[in-house]
Design a protein around this motif. Structure first.
Motif, PDB file in Angstrom:
ATOM      1  N   SER A  13     -18.417  15.658 -38.083  1.00  0.00           N
ATOM      2  CA  SER A  13     -18.608  15.407 -39.508  1.00  0.00           C
ATOM      3  C   SER A  13     -18.590  16.722 -40.280  1.00  0.00           C
ATOM      4  N   THR A  14     -18.471  16.636 -41.597  1.00  0.00           N
ATOM      5  CA  THR A  14     -18.629  17.821 -42.445  1.00  0.00           C
ATOM      6  C   THR A  14     -20.089  18.002 -42.837  1.00  0.00           C
ATOM      7  N   ALA A  29     -37.725  16.728 -39.142  1.00  0.00           N
ATOM      8  CA  ALA A  29     -38.316  16.711 -37.798  1.00  0.00           C
ATOM      9  C   ALA A  29     -37.187  16.654 -36.777  1.00  0.00           C
ATOM     10  N   TYR A  30     -36.797  17.825 -36.265  1.00  0.00           N
ATOM     11  CA  TYR A  30     -35.631  17.913 -35.389  1.00  0.00           C
ATOM     12  C   TYR A  30     -35.766  19.139 -34.495  1.00  0.00           C
ATOM     13  N   THR A  31     -34.902  19.238 -33.498  1.00  0.00           N
ATOM     14  CA  THR A  31     -34.878  20.384 -32.594  1.00  0.00           C
ATOM     15  C   THR A  31     -33.875  21.428 -33.060  1.00  0.00           C
ATOM     16  N   VAL A  32     -32.691  20.968 -33.481  1.00  0.00           N
ATOM     17  CA  VAL A  32     -31.632  21.901 -33.871  1.00  0.00           C
ATOM     18  C   VAL A  32     -30.771  21.276 -34.967  1.00  0.00           C
ATOM     19  N   GLN A  33     -30.296  22.114 -35.892  1.00  0.00           N
ATOM     20  CA  GLN A  33     -29.313  21.694 -36.891  1.00  0.00           C
ATOM     21  C   GLN A  33     -27.929  22.088 -36.388  1.00  0.00           C
ATOM     22  N   ILE A  34     -27.007  21.125 -36.413  1.00  0.00           N
ATOM     23  CA  ILE A  34     -25.626  21.431 -36.041  1.00  0.00           C
ATOM     24  C   ILE A  34     -24.789  21.293 -37.316  1.00  0.00           C
ATOM     25  N   PRO A  35     -24.249  22.394 -37.824  1.00  0.00           N
ATOM     26  CA  PRO A  35     -23.456  22.305 -39.055  1.00  0.00           C
ATOM     27  C   PRO A  35     -22.178  21.506 -38.834  1.00  0.00           C
ATOM     28  N   GLY A  36     -21.540  21.115 -39.932  1.00  0.00           N
ATOM     29  CA  GLY A  36     -20.266  20.406 -39.846  1.00  0.00           C
ATOM     30  C   GLY A  36     -19.291  21.153 -38.952  1.00  0.00           C
ATOM     31  N   ASN A  37     -18.648  20.428 -38.047  1.00  0.00           N
ATOM     32  CA  ASN A  37     -17.720  20.988 -37.058  1.00  0.00           C
ATOM     33  C   ASN A  37     -18.394  22.005 -36.141  1.00  0.00           C
ATOM     34  N   ALA A  59     -24.473  10.409 -45.851  1.00  0.00           N
ATOM     35  CA  ALA A  59     -24.376   8.992 -45.499  1.00  0.00           C
ATOM     36  C   ALA A  59     -23.971   8.694 -44.059  1.00  0.00           C
ATOM     37  N   ALA A  60     -22.978   9.377 -43.528  1.00  0.00           N
ATOM     38  CA  ALA A  60     -22.496   9.014 -42.197  1.00  0.00           C
ATOM     39  C   ALA A  60     -21.895  10.225 -41.501  1.00  0.00           C
ATOM     40  N   GLY A  61     -21.792  10.125 -40.204  1.00  0.00           N
ATOM     41  CA  GLY A  61     -21.185  11.207 -39.441  1.00  0.00           C
ATOM     42  C   GLY A  61     -20.735  10.706 -38.091  1.00  0.00           C
ATOM     43  N   SER A  62     -20.130  11.605 -37.337  1.00  0.00           N
ATOM     44  CA  SER A  62     -19.652  11.279 -36.007  1.00  0.00           C
ATOM     45  C   SER A  62     -19.902  12.471 -35.107  1.00  0.00           C
ATOM     46  N   CYS A  63     -20.373  12.203 -33.908  1.00  0.00           N
ATOM     47  CA  CYS A  63     -20.675  13.277 -32.954  1.00  0.00           C
ATOM     48  C   CYS A  63     -20.020  12.944 -31.616  1.00  0.00           C
ATOM     49  N   ARG A  64     -19.301  13.900 -31.068  1.00  0.00           N
ATOM     50  CA  ARG A  64     -18.679  13.732 -29.750  1.00  0.00           C
ATOM     51  C   ARG A  64     -19.663  14.306 -28.729  1.00  0.00           C
ATOM     52  N   ILE A  65     -20.049  13.501 -27.739  1.00  0.00           N
ATOM     53  CA  ILE A  65     -21.051  13.878 -26.749  1.00  0.00           C
ATOM     54  C   ILE A  65     -20.427  13.846 -25.350  1.00  0.00           C
ATOM     55  N   THR A  66     -20.651  14.913 -24.602  1.00  0.00           N
ATOM     56  CA  THR A  66     -20.246  14.959 -23.197  1.00  0.00           C
ATOM     57  C   THR A  66     -21.498  15.239 -22.386  1.00  0.00           C
TER      58      THR A  66
END
Length: 69
Positions: A13-14, A29-37, A59-66
């Motif tokens: 996501s952006t 309340a989180y462990t890490v922020q991952i910026p867009g891309n 509103a929405a995003g997509s994350c690729r998880i391995t």
């Protein structure tokens, strides 16, 4: 996953992804922020094997998880 050897997260996501190595996640309340891309790797020693949750700053995003197990 109790057999997890590692995990990689790529935020497609952006918007910022707030990732929590816990039972829930929120923008305050989180462990890490991952910026867009952006990319995050769960540290290898010791590997966290519990739940992983994420929410986006918009509103929405997509994350690729391995996950390795």
């Amino acid at each position: 996953n109790a057999n997890r050897k590692g995990a990689y997260f790529f935020n497609e996501s952006t918007a910022t992804l707030y990732l929590a190595l816990a039972g829930s996640a929120a923008t305050n309340a989180y462990t890490v922020q991952i910026p867009g891309n952006g990319f995050f790797e769960i540290p290898a020693t010791p590997v966290y094997t519990g739940a992983v949750f994420g929410v986006w700053s918009s509103a929405a995003g997509s994350c690729r998880i391995t996950e390795m197990s």
